[in-house]
Design a protein around this motif. Structure first.
Motif, PDB file in Angstrom:
ATOM      1  N   LEU B  11       0.985  -1.317  -0.164  1.00  0.00           N
ATOM      2  CA  LEU B  11      -0.010  -0.061   0.102  1.00  0.00           C
ATOM      3  C   LEU B  11       0.830   1.149   0.020  1.00  0.00           C
ATOM      4  O   LEU B  11       1.917   1.204   0.717  1.00  0.00           O
ATOM      5  CB  LEU B  11      -0.730  -0.126   1.318  1.00  0.00           C
ATOM      6  CG  LEU B  11      -2.107   0.881   1.483  1.00  0.00           C
ATOM      7  CD1 LEU B  11      -3.016   0.401   0.067  1.00  0.00           C
ATOM      8  CD2 LEU B  11      -2.956   0.350   2.720  1.00  0.00           C
ATOM      9  N   LYS B  13       0.390   5.376   0.311  1.00  0.00           N
ATOM     10  CA  LYS B  13      -0.359   6.480   0.897  1.00  0.00           C
ATOM     11  C   LYS B  13       0.385   7.596   1.075  1.00  0.00           C
ATOM     12  O   LYS B  13       1.468   7.592   0.997  1.00  0.00           O
ATOM     13  CB  LYS B  13      -0.999   6.051   2.128  1.00  0.00           C
ATOM     14  CG  LYS B  13      -2.069   5.010   1.827  1.00  0.00           C
ATOM     15  CD  LYS B  13      -3.492   5.461   1.603  1.00  0.00           C
ATOM     16  CE  LYS B  13      -4.530   4.579   1.682  1.00  0.00           C
ATOM     17  NZ  LYS B  13      -5.765   5.010   0.878  1.00  0.00           N
ATOM     18  N   THR B  14      -0.387   8.831   1.278  1.00  0.00           N
ATOM     19  CA  THR B  14       0.563  10.141   1.313  1.00  0.00           C
ATOM     20  C   THR B  14      -0.006  10.654   2.762  1.00  0.00           C
ATOM     21  O   THR B  14      -0.963  10.043   3.556  1.00  0.00           O
ATOM     22  CB  THR B  14       0.116  11.291   0.489  1.00  0.00           C
ATOM     23  OG1 THR B  14      -1.256  11.428   0.272  1.00  0.00           O
ATOM     24  CG2 THR B  14       0.419  10.793  -1.212  1.00  0.00           C
ATOM     25  N   GLN B  17      -3.478  11.028   5.047  1.00  0.00           N
ATOM     26  CA  GLN B  17      -4.297  10.171   4.639  1.00  0.00           C
ATOM     27  C   GLN B  17      -4.772   9.166   5.706  1.00  0.00           C
ATOM     28  O   GLN B  17      -3.757   9.166   6.532  1.00  0.00           O
ATOM     29  CB  GLN B  17      -4.231   9.253   3.324  1.00  0.00           C
ATOM     30  CG  GLN B  17      -4.086  10.108   2.257  1.00  0.00           C
ATOM     31  CD  GLN B  17      -3.950   9.577   0.716  1.00  0.00           C
ATOM     32  OE1 GLN B  17      -2.936   8.723   0.663  1.00  0.00           O
ATOM     33  NE2 GLN B  17      -4.708   9.557  -0.277  1.00  0.00           N
ATOM     34  N   VAL B  19      -5.680   4.762   6.500  1.00  0.00           N
ATOM     35  CA  VAL B  19      -5.768   3.652   5.828  1.00  0.00           C
ATOM     36  C   VAL B  19      -6.080   2.478   6.796  1.00  0.00           C
ATOM     37  O   VAL B  19      -6.202   2.770   7.752  1.00  0.00           O
ATOM     38  CB  VAL B  19      -3.963   3.203   5.481  1.00  0.00           C
ATOM     39  CG1 VAL B  19      -3.585   3.035   6.796  1.00  0.00           C
ATOM     40  CG2 VAL B  19      -4.085   2.084   4.752  1.00  0.00           C
ATOM     41  N   LEU B 110       3.243  -0.912   4.303  1.00  0.00           N
ATOM     42  CA  LEU B 110       2.676   0.438   4.002  1.00  0.00           C
ATOM     43  C   LEU B 110       3.977   1.476   3.743  1.00  0.00           C
ATOM     44  O   LEU B 110       4.584   1.603   4.406  1.00  0.00           O
ATOM     45  CB  LEU B 110       2.087   0.694   5.190  1.00  0.00           C
ATOM     46  CG  LEU B 110       1.491   2.160   5.307  1.00  0.00           C
ATOM     47  CD1 LEU B 110       0.364   2.494   3.951  1.00  0.00           C
ATOM     48  CD2 LEU B 110       1.013   2.469   6.750  1.00  0.00           C
ATOM     49  N   VAL B 112       4.553   5.487   3.317  1.00  0.00           N
ATOM     50  CA  VAL B 112       3.762   6.669   3.358  1.00  0.00           C
ATOM     51  C   VAL B 112       4.742   7.747   2.822  1.00  0.00           C
ATOM     52  O   VAL B 112       5.703   8.022   3.080  1.00  0.00           O
ATOM     53  CB  VAL B 112       3.426   7.067   4.752  1.00  0.00           C
ATOM     54  CG1 VAL B 112       2.677   8.329   4.918  1.00  0.00           C
ATOM     55  CG2 VAL B 112       2.617   6.056   5.642  1.00  0.00           C
TER      56      VAL B 112
END
Lengths: 110, 113
Positions: B11, B13-14, B17, B19, B110, B112
């Protein structure tokens, strides 16, 4: 505050020789310890454990030694095999929670 | 018997955000624990759920939360993501929470940005 410490981030051993992975802990109330093995892209798998009432537990090529006075445990693998190459985590059981060390990457070369 | 499964496996994400990660335990297992693995900190305990109730909690901020459903499946949520949340998130299941019988899933990695 790291309660379970694995001070050697990596270890390289020749096939057939003994691998010794070390783990230290700070809390004398810990009374159950476990070793997990982790391959890349997989979750850890349970390897062997020891209760504080014992000072040694053996399972095939794997033996765990516990020195309560030194708050130290070690995992011995003999003879080491290339398939043993993985990251090894020691963990202590603390009121139904596992506290893990940072891991030692073992590389067994031919 | 199928093992512990986790979705998604990867995954990106920024920051800012949120999750949600999912974990399906081994059939019959009622305890699900979540761990965060980072290179410098090793495996750190997040929380444990048993029969839909959070039974144990580690030292993580409130941005990290979880829940367990009646079928023992568990979700973990991280809100307002920070760069430092980049890690491998592992879940483990067992019958009763006895840690020596925990079985781990493959993890969700994850990132980021």
């Amino acid at each position: 505050d790291q309660q379970v410490k694995q001070n050697s981030p990596s270890l390289s051993v020749q096939e057939g020789r003994i691998s010794i992975l070390n783990c230290d802990y700070t809390n004398s109330m810990f009374d159950y310890f476990l070793w997990y093995k982790k391959y890349p892209a997989e979750g850890p798998t349970f390897l062997i454990s020891i209760s504080s009432i014992k000072d040694k537990n053996e399972d095939g090529r794997f033996t765990v030694f516990l020195n309560k006075s030194a708050k130290h445990l070690s995992l011995h693998i003999v003879p080491s095999q290339p398939g043993d190459s993985a990251v090894y985590f020691c963990a202590a059981l603390n009121t139904d929670k596992l506290i893990f060390g940072t891991g030692t990457r073992l590389q067994v070369f031919p | 018997k199928a093992g512990v499964t986790q979705t998604p496996r990867y995954l990106i994400k920024t920051r800012g955000q949120q999750v949600t990660l999912s974990c399906s335990p081994i059939s019959g297992h009622r305890s699900v624990s979540w761990y965060q693995q980072t290179p410098g900190q090793g495996l750190q305990f997040l929380f444990e759920y048993f029969s839909e109730t959070q039974r144990n909690k580690g030292n993580f901020p409130g941005r990290f939360s979880g829940r367990q459903f009646s079928n023992s499946r568990s979700e973990m949520n991280v809100s307002t993501l920070e760069l430092g949340d980049s890690a491998l998130y592992l879940c483990a299941s067992s019958f009763t929470g006895a840690e020596e019988t925990q079985y781990f899933g493959p993890g969700t990695r994850l990132l980021v940005l």
